[in-house]
Design a protein around this motif. Structure first.
Motif, short mmCIF file in Angstrom:
data_model
loop_
_atom_site.label_atom_id
_atom_site.label_comp_id
_atom_site.label_asym_id
_atom_site.label_seq_id
_atom_site.Cartn_x
_atom_site.Cartn_y
_atom_site.Cartn_z
N ASN A 105 -0.17 -1.89 0.19
CA ASN A 105 0.06 -3.00 -0.74
C ASN A 105 0.77 -2.47 -1.99
N PHE A 106 1.18 -3.39 -2.84
CA PHE A 106 1.95 -3.08 -4.04
C PHE A 106 1.20 -2.08 -4.94
N ARG A 107 -0.07 -2.35 -5.20
CA ARG A 107 -0.89 -1.51 -6.08
C ARG A 107 -0.95 -0.07 -5.55
N GLN A 108 -1.17 0.06 -4.24
CA GLN A 108 -1.24 1.38 -3.62
C GLN A 108 0.12 2.07 -3.70
N ALA A 109 1.19 1.30 -3.58
CA ALA A 109 2.55 1.87 -3.68
C ALA A 109 2.75 2.49 -5.05
N LEU A 110 2.33 1.77 -6.10
CA LEU A 110 2.46 2.29 -7.46
C LEU A 110 1.59 3.53 -7.65
N ASP A 111 0.34 3.46 -7.19
CA ASP A 111 -0.58 4.60 -7.33
C ASP A 111 -0.06 5.83 -6.59
N SER A 112 0.42 5.64 -5.35
CA SER A 112 0.94 6.75 -4.56
C SER A 112 2.18 7.35 -5.20
#
Length: 144
Positions: A105-112
């Protein structure tokens, strides 16, 4: 580490839908290859055994780096600006890079992405994060 050349390939084939019907679909894949011809050949190898298909397009991708995550099911395109300061003129210069991040998801993309950038000394700003239509990404085959 070798420099990767990423090519986006579009593949058209008959896909079995959930309702059991066959439907012609075109899907996008990213493949690491030396040339356009090599990219098409690699795509043919990857699609082998999936019935009739055709590679309908091959184009060079602007992706410079990929942050992998085998548990993720989506690919996000992160457009990032690296900021450098010209010592002589004190003018800020922005250089855009395109990074592909595997995430669910978007949030995980930013965190990664932020996790992957941890060791970076350069100043940067995230410009955009966009979900891509990519179905899969194929690394170069390592020849033993």
């Amino acid at each position: 580490m070798s420099m990767s050349n990423w090519f986006e390939c579009k593949v058209r084939y008959d896909k079995m839908m959930e309702n059991g019907a066959q439907k012609k679909v075109t899907e996008a894949y990213l493949v690491d290859a030396f040339t356009f011809t090599d990219a098409e050949k690699r795509m043919n190898e990857e699609m082998e055994g999936r019935g009739e298909f055709s590679v309908t397009a091959v184009k060079r991708s602007n992706i410079t780096e990929i942050f992998w995550d085998d548990t993720a099911d989506k690919w996000y395109h992160v457009k990032v600006n690296f900021i450098t300061l010209d010592e002589k003129t004190a003018v800020e210069k922005k250089t855009t890079s395109h990074i592909l991040v595997a995430a669910s998801n978007f949030r995980q993309a930013l965190d990664s992405f932020m996790e992957g950038m941890k060791g970076t000394m350069a100043d940067f700003e995230v410009n955009t994060i966009t979900e891509t239509p990519l179905m899969d990404v194929y690394k170069a085959k390592v020849v033993e």
